[in-house]
Design a protein around this motif. Structure first.
Motif, short mmCIF file in Angstrom:
data_model
loop_
_atom_site.label_atom_id
_atom_site.label_comp_id
_atom_site.label_asym_id
_atom_site.label_seq_id
_atom_site.Cartn_x
_atom_site.Cartn_y
_atom_site.Cartn_z
N PRO A 172 23.34 -36.60 -3.30
CA PRO A 172 22.76 -35.47 -3.93
C PRO A 172 21.31 -35.59 -4.31
O PRO A 172 20.58 -34.92 -4.31
CB PRO A 172 23.63 -35.69 -5.20
N LYS A 173 20.63 -36.84 -4.12
CA LYS A 173 19.33 -37.17 -4.32
C LYS A 173 18.77 -37.95 -3.29
O LYS A 173 17.54 -38.65 -3.49
CB LYS A 173 19.19 -37.89 -5.50
N THR A 174 19.52 -38.32 -2.16
CA THR A 174 18.83 -39.11 -1.17
C THR A 174 19.03 -38.63 0.21
O THR A 174 19.87 -37.78 0.74
CB THR A 174 19.99 -40.26 -1.11
N VAL A 175 17.74 -38.51 1.01
CA VAL A 175 17.72 -38.06 2.35
C VAL A 175 17.09 -39.13 3.29
O VAL A 175 16.25 -40.20 2.86
CB VAL A 175 16.46 -36.99 2.29
N LEU A 176 17.81 -39.27 4.48
CA LEU A 176 17.27 -40.32 5.44
C LEU A 176 16.56 -39.54 6.48
O LEU A 176 17.03 -38.45 7.07
CB LEU A 176 18.58 -40.67 6.06
N ALA A 177 15.53 -39.89 6.56
CA ALA A 177 14.42 -39.56 7.71
C ALA A 177 14.18 -40.51 8.89
O ALA A 177 14.17 -41.71 8.56
CB ALA A 177 13.26 -39.16 7.34
N SER A 178 14.82 -40.27 10.11
CA SER A 178 14.68 -41.06 11.26
C SER A 178 13.91 -40.58 12.29
O SER A 178 14.00 -39.50 12.90
CB SER A 178 16.16 -41.62 11.84
N ALA A 179 13.10 -41.33 12.82
CA ALA A 179 12.51 -41.19 14.14
C ALA A 179 12.47 -42.19 15.05
O ALA A 179 13.09 -43.17 14.84
CB ALA A 179 10.76 -41.08 13.70
N GLY A 180 12.54 -41.89 16.27
CA GLY A 180 12.62 -43.01 17.32
C GLY A 180 13.81 -42.44 18.52
O GLY A 180 13.75 -41.45 18.61
N MET A 181 14.56 -43.50 18.76
CA MET A 181 15.49 -42.70 19.87
C MET A 181 16.42 -41.98 19.12
O MET A 181 17.22 -42.24 18.24
CB MET A 181 16.16 -44.14 20.50
#
Length: 136
Positions: A74-83
């Protein structure tokens, strides 16, 4: 105003703006919302995370509808860059473990616990690593 407050606090804490880049120069900024207290200290109340939706290789844009963000709580976001394939697999693993935790304990995982889970997951794959750059 978010940017005025951030610029005032930036003079006291120069490292409050975090950004994540990959080899294609895509940038994911994370800007913590600051509030100035009477004591003059700045504390983060929430964080604004933004990412583009472009998936590219070299000079070719493959799609403009590929998100780099996923909501894990509810309060957490994962941001991923790369492959992209590693990012998708990492998201699936983290989502599966987060849902399992929620079913076992009856409450969603906190942000600190998800960060710890991400660290353990990445460390467990250190010999054949996920080629992703992450912000929780």
């Amino acid at each position: 105003n978010l940017f005025e407050t951030h610029s005032r606090c930036l003079t006291r804490e120069p490292h409050t703006l975090t950004q994540l880049t990959n080899t294609n120069k895509n940038v994911i900024p994370a800007l913590p919302r600051q509030r100035r207290h009477r004591t003059g200290n700045c504390r983060a109340n929430y964080c604004v995370v933004a990412a583009d939706t472009r998936l590219s290789t070299g000079y070719s844009i493959l799609t403009r509808k590929s998100s780099k963000l996923i909501t894990l709580g509810p309060k957490t976001v994962l941001a991923s860059a790369g492959m992209q394939s590693d990012a998708i697999m990492l998201r699936k693993v983290l989502r599966m473990k987060s849902v399992t935790y929620e079913h076992e304990h009856g409450k969603p995982m906190g942000t600190t616990a998800l960060g710890q889970l991400l660290a353990h997951t990445l460390y467990g794959r250190r010999f054949f690593p996920y080629y992703t750059f992450n912000i929780v």
